[in-house]
Design a protein around this motif. Structure first.
Motif, mmCIF file in Angstrom:
data_model
loop_
_atom_site.group_PDB
_atom_site.id
_atom_site.type_symbol
_atom_site.label_atom_id
_atom_site.label_comp_id
_atom_site.label_asym_id
_atom_site.label_seq_id
_atom_site.Cartn_x
_atom_site.Cartn_y
_atom_site.Cartn_z
ATOM 1 N N HIS A 163 0.748 -1.213 -0.060
ATOM 2 C CA HIS A 163 -0.011 0.023 0.021
ATOM 3 C C HIS A 163 0.978 1.261 0.148
ATOM 4 N N VAL A 164 1.749 1.154 0.749
ATOM 5 C CA VAL A 164 2.629 2.603 0.911
ATOM 6 C C VAL A 164 3.513 2.640 -0.256
ATOM 7 N N THR A 165 4.220 1.642 -0.824
ATOM 8 C CA THR A 165 4.833 1.645 -2.186
ATOM 9 C C THR A 165 3.728 2.320 -3.267
ATOM 10 N N LEU A 166 2.630 1.624 -3.431
ATOM 11 C CA LEU A 166 1.571 2.122 -4.596
ATOM 12 C C LEU A 166 1.334 3.605 -4.013
ATOM 13 N N ASN A 167 0.918 3.981 -2.990
ATOM 14 C CA ASN A 167 0.150 5.415 -2.790
ATOM 15 C C ASN A 167 1.297 6.347 -2.806
ATOM 16 N N GLU A 168 2.664 5.983 -2.506
ATOM 17 C CA GLU A 168 3.588 7.092 -2.700
ATOM 18 C C GLU A 168 3.872 7.478 -4.273
ATOM 19 N N GLU A 169 3.833 6.640 -5.195
ATOM 20 C CA GLU A 169 3.666 6.838 -6.386
ATOM 21 C C GLU A 169 2.362 7.560 -6.859
ATOM 22 N N ASP A 170 1.134 7.134 -6.658
ATOM 23 C CA ASP A 170 -0.185 7.604 -6.910
ATOM 24 C C ASP A 170 -0.942 7.754 -6.115
ATOM 25 N N ARG A 171 -1.482 8.737 -5.431
ATOM 26 C CA ARG A 171 -2.319 8.790 -4.260
ATOM 27 C C ARG A 171 -3.722 8.243 -4.588
ATOM 28 N N ASN A 172 -3.968 7.916 -5.700
ATOM 29 C CA ASN A 172 -5.070 7.306 -6.114
ATOM 30 C C ASN A 172 -4.961 5.739 -6.062
ATOM 31 N N LEU A 173 -3.566 5.170 -6.025
ATOM 32 C CA LEU A 173 -3.537 3.889 -5.896
ATOM 33 C C LEU A 173 -3.114 3.294 -4.297
ATOM 34 N N GLY A 174 -3.676 2.069 -3.959
ATOM 35 C CA GLY A 174 -3.344 1.642 -2.828
ATOM 36 C C GLY A 174 -4.290 0.333 -2.295
ATOM 37 N N ILE A 175 -4.118 0.053 -0.968
ATOM 38 C CA ILE A 175 -5.202 -0.891 -0.302
ATOM 39 C C ILE A 175 -6.096 -0.649 0.492
ATOM 40 N N GLY A 176 -7.210 -0.652 0.566
ATOM 41 C CA GLY A 176 -8.227 -0.112 1.500
ATOM 42 C C GLY A 176 -8.683 -1.240 2.359
ATOM 43 N N TRP A 177 -9.345 -1.002 3.479
ATOM 44 C CA TRP A 177 -9.661 -1.874 4.448
ATOM 45 C C TRP A 177 -10.676 -2.956 3.771
ATOM 46 N N ARG A 178 -11.334 -2.652 2.826
ATOM 47 C CA ARG A 178 -12.397 -3.607 2.100
ATOM 48 C C ARG A 178 -11.558 -4.743 1.790
ATOM 49 N N ILE A 179 -10.405 -4.530 0.965
ATOM 50 C CA ILE A 179 -9.575 -5.354 0.291
ATOM 51 C C ILE A 179 -8.709 -6.094 1.326
ATOM 52 N N VAL A 180 -8.447 -5.720 2.340
ATOM 53 C CA VAL A 180 -7.680 -6.522 3.339
ATOM 54 C C VAL A 180 -8.750 -7.522 3.993
ATOM 55 N N HIS A 181 -10.012 -7.277 4.263
ATOM 56 C CA HIS A 181 -10.867 -7.893 5.036
ATOM 57 C C HIS A 181 -11.335 -9.007 3.833
ATOM 58 N N GLN A 182 -11.283 -8.697 2.695
ATOM 59 C CA GLN A 182 -11.821 -9.765 1.681
ATOM 60 C C GLN A 182 -10.840 -10.725 1.379
ATOM 61 N N ILE A 183 -9.541 -10.255 1.454
ATOM 62 C CA ILE A 183 -8.286 -11.119 1.174
ATOM 63 C C ILE A 183 -8.265 -12.063 2.419
ATOM 64 N N ASP A 184 -8.605 -11.457 3.894
ATOM 65 C CA ASP A 184 -8.459 -12.579 4.907
ATOM 66 C C ASP A 184 -9.605 -13.410 4.736
ATOM 67 N N SER A 185 -10.863 -13.009 3.985
ATOM 68 C CA SER A 185 -11.911 -14.059 4.094
ATOM 69 C C SER A 185 -11.602 -15.005 3.052
ATOM 70 N N PHE A 186 -10.688 -14.744 2.076
ATOM 71 C CA PHE A 186 -10.486 -15.782 0.996
ATOM 72 C C PHE A 186 -9.699 -16.871 1.652
ATOM 73 N N VAL A 187 -8.548 -16.236 2.490
ATOM 74 C CA VAL A 187 -7.726 -17.153 2.965
ATOM 75 C C VAL A 187 -8.231 -17.976 4.120
ATOM 76 N N ARG A 188 -9.349 -17.718 4.841
ATOM 77 C CA ARG A 188 -9.791 -18.407 5.813
ATOM 78 C C ARG A 188 -10.793 -19.586 5.052
ATOM 79 N N ASN A 189 -11.369 -19.084 3.805
ATOM 80 C CA ASN A 189 -12.284 -20.095 3.220
ATOM 81 C C ASN A 189 -11.329 -21.130 2.338
ATOM 82 N N LEU A 190 -10.253 -20.843 2.335
ATOM 83 C CA LEU A 190 -9.311 -21.772 1.420
ATOM 84 C C LEU A 190 -9.359 -23.292 1.864
ATOM 85 N N PRO A 191 -9.941 -24.279 0.801
ATOM 86 C CA PRO A 191 -9.835 -25.688 1.373
ATOM 87 C C PRO A 191 -8.325 -26.229 1.311
ATOM 88 N N GLU A 192 -8.289 -26.996 2.295
ATOM 89 C CA GLU A 192 -6.967 -27.579 2.732
ATOM 90 C C GLU A 192 -6.845 -29.076 1.713
#
Length: 672
Positions: free
Chosen positions: A566-595
């Motif tokens: 996020h910091v790397t993207l945002n330093e280059e372009d203020r319109n780029l970055g990772i919001g909380w929504r994406i963090v939560h949804q990545i977390d949900s994806f990892v939790r649901n991952l079949p083993e």
């Protein structure tokens, strides 16, 4: 009026929820700033005398993140009309700020951190009173309950159950109940709380003779789920008082108990399935041991998630389709994680057929049946290039003939049917969805999909027209979007299509399907190898497939990776970055991952999510992206970040995508 002794000036340590009651509650101040006067529908803490406070909370639009732009150059009436249209059906939550003006001898209550969420128009604002509850859930903080069993043991023993910085710490401000949440639709409410104690480490609670009572709340408790109000990032829930009283009566004494299957899982209720369990193989399937043996050898009959993946692959093989197993797992996990799933790739790679195979594995369609019942549960919506707004998709109110005319796609009928059958699954497929601008015709859905389940409503027409339309009972003015509706889009990438905006990408998992070699022989599953006795999965059964590993959310190291990106993207372009929504949804994806052995590892899942959720937004000119992507000889800043976290993943897919984008910059001077 002097400042009351029970009032402490400044920002308070509790939240209030309210609504905009009337157009007259919108005021343009002398400074030309717009102010909203919000009517509270939650009580102030017991430690504060509400008679000393003004009846409404002032919210300055420009001081809060309300995602609304007030055009101060416009005339006052137009500004007020526009704001009223925007906020008349919203809930507001804020942390009040008390300020006393000695010259005017008045106490002002102002909010500087207000948030909004959609409000169900069926609430009676004249009588509604919301009860609030602190929410606790699994955390990896030191000496905190990780499971519901540990939470209940700590609760009964009078130990700290967790911290809640937005709950008032005064001993008099005892909650009517507290919530332990396992998943979005699975939680327990604890009542009969007599006192609370707040220490530097968190809250503990007491009950007479430790006689706490509990009621388990699941997907089937529709009245609770539909009236459950929550704001992102705030660990407090709000429920109408009449709904709370109904469920409070159902609460009963309990004893913390571990399940036999998993010592970390609390036995809350036993659900008896009338259909054959998904993990019970049929005679036909056992006769075909060669079909999908690569999966069967790696999964046990108790692994419902793995068994479903096995059946999903058999369905694709029986249909003569050939997909990489990792693509099937990726698609299924993304579907479980909510939001919009977009399948991208060359024309003819089987994107639409993959969704049909998934619907067959879920039991939504049988064989090649195209009956009306089947088509309603799997609704294909062919997107038209001329669609400009959601009326092209949803339809419109024909006031000449006083009738609502739904769109030709059949989507509205599917959504109405999904509301009538809450425990049946429905899949909506937007075929070639980028033939028109998605953010135009899909705008309502983009807003709704990020809201809490209780606030997801699509408006078909103005509610004032309801009494004038002959078919308003068949087509109500608004439709709830529940978690029994799954949304998928298919896209081709050529000169006839539009690019996705960041608004769409933020809410989507964009999956590019891999093409398997043409010169390889593939087994075709016999139709009898697929169990027809398995039946149709209900919504609750489908949701139970995932969330099997609630103890493995994103680790601190994985969150550090996302933050550095996020910091790397945002330093280059203020319109780029990772919001909380994406963090939560990545977390949900990892939790649901079949083993599944040789399936998708955790590191590969993180890699896939970077490609599907974050790197899709890295696009632009060479001047913009030179430092981020590098030159090919010298690695860019994004590769340098990935190199710091090789203990998480090799990031094979992310590196391939970044290399491709770097080559496009070199060849064309830009990347898409």
């Amino acid at each position: 009026m002097k400042l009351p002794t029970d009032i402490i000036e400044g920002k308070q340590k509790f939240t209030m929820v309210g609504f905009l009651a009337d157009r007259a509650d919108i005021v343009i101040a002398k400074s030309n700033q717009m102010m909203l006067r919000i009517t509270p529908c939650t009580d102030y803490p017991d430690s504060i005398d509400p008679t000393n406070l003004p009846p409404k909370i002032n919210v300055f639009v420009s001081h809060n993140s309300l995602y609304y732009e007030d055009d101060e150059s416009d005339d006052e009436e137009s500004r007020i009309d526009s704001a009223y249209r925007e906020f008349q059906n919203k809930w507001f939550v804020s942390t009040p700020n008390f300020a006393y003006n000695e010259d005017r001898q008045r106490l002002f209550v102002t909010a500087y951190d207000a948030h909004v969420t959609a409000r169900n128009s069926e609430f009676d604002l004249n009588t509604i009173k919301l009860i609030e509850f602190p929410i606790y859930e699994s955390t990896h903080e030191h000496n905190r309950p990780i499971t519901q069993y540990e939470f209940e043991k700590a609760l009964i023993a009078g130990k700290v159950v967790g911290n809640n910085p937005l709950w008032p710490s005064n001993a008099n401000d005892v909650p009517r109940g507290i919530i332990w949440r396992n998943t979005t639709t699975s939680m327990s409410l604890y009542t009969n709380i007599q006192s609370q104690t707040n220490t530097p480490t968190g809250f503990s609670y007491a009950s007479d003779n430790r006689s706490f009572q509990r009621v388990a709340l699941g997907f089937d408790d529709s009245e609770w789920q539909e009236n459950f109000i929550e704001f992102e990032g705030i660990p407090i829930a709000y429920v109408p008082s009449d709904v709370f009283l109904k469920y409070e009566k159902q609460a009963a004494s309990f004893t913390p108990e571990k399940s036999d299957a998993n010592d970390d899982t609390l036995v809350v209720q036993s659900i008896q399935n009338t259909r054959k369990p998904i993990d019970a193989p049929s005679e036909a399937s056992t006769d075909k041991a060669d079909v999908s043996s690569s999966i069967r050898s790696r999964t046990t009959t108790s692994d419902k998630q793995g068994s479903f993946i096995m059946d999903f692959q058999r369905q694709t093989q029986q249909m003569g389709l050939h997909y990489d197993l990792r693509d099937l797992i990726n698609f299924h996990t993304a579907m479980e994680s909510d939001g919009l799933v977009i399948l991208s790739g060359l024309s003819g790679t089987g994107k639409s057929q993959l969704v049909r195979a998934y619907a067959k594995a879920l039991g939504l369609i049988i064989g090649d049946s195209q009956s009306s019942q089947s088509s309603k549960k799997l609704c294909f919506v062919p997107v038209r290039p001329f669609w400009a707004d959601d009326s092209d998709l949803l339809g419109y109110a024909d006031m000449v003939n006083n009738v609502y005319r739904p769109g030709d796609s059949g989507l509205v009928d599917t959504l109405v049917s999904a509301n009538e059958h809450k425990d049946q699954l429905f899949i909506v497929v937007f075929d070639e969805m980028n033939l028109a601008r998605v953010e135009h015709y899909f705008s309502q859905f983009l807003s709704v999909l990020e809201m809490p389940l209780s606030s997801r409503y699509i408006r078909l027409y103005n509610s004032q027209l309801k009494t004038r339309l002959y078919n308003s009972q068949q087509y109500p003015d608004h439709i709830a979007i529940r978690d029994n509706v799954l949304f998928v889009g298919t896209v081709n990438t050529d000169e006839s299509t539009f690019q996705f905006s960041d608004k769409v990408l933020d809410r989507s998992n964009v999956i590019s399907l891999h093409i398997l070699p043409f010169n390889k022989e593939y087994k075709v599953a016999d139709e009898t190898a697929i169990s027809s006795e398995q039946g149709e999965l209900t919504t609750s059964e489908y949701r139970a497939l995932g969330n099997q590993d609630d103890k493995k959310p994103l680790t601190q190291k994985e969150k550090s990776l996302l933050w550095d990106l996020h910091v790397t993207l945002n330093e280059e372009d203020r319109n780029l970055g990772i919001g909380w929504r994406i963090v939560h949804q990545i977390d949900s994806f990892v939790r649901n991952l079949p083993e599944i052995d040789d399936g998708v590892s955790r590191g590969e899942a993180i890699d896939l999510q970077l490609v599907q959720r974050i790197l899709t937004k890295v696009r632009g000119s060479q001047e913009q992206l030179h430092d981020l992507l590098g030159t090919g000889k010298e690695p860019g800043k994004l590769i340098q970040v990935l190199d710091k976290y090789t203990d998480i993943s090799t990031f094979e897919q992310s590196r391939l995508l970044l290399t491709q984008k770097t080559q496009e910059l070199t060849l064309y001077g830009f990347t898409m």
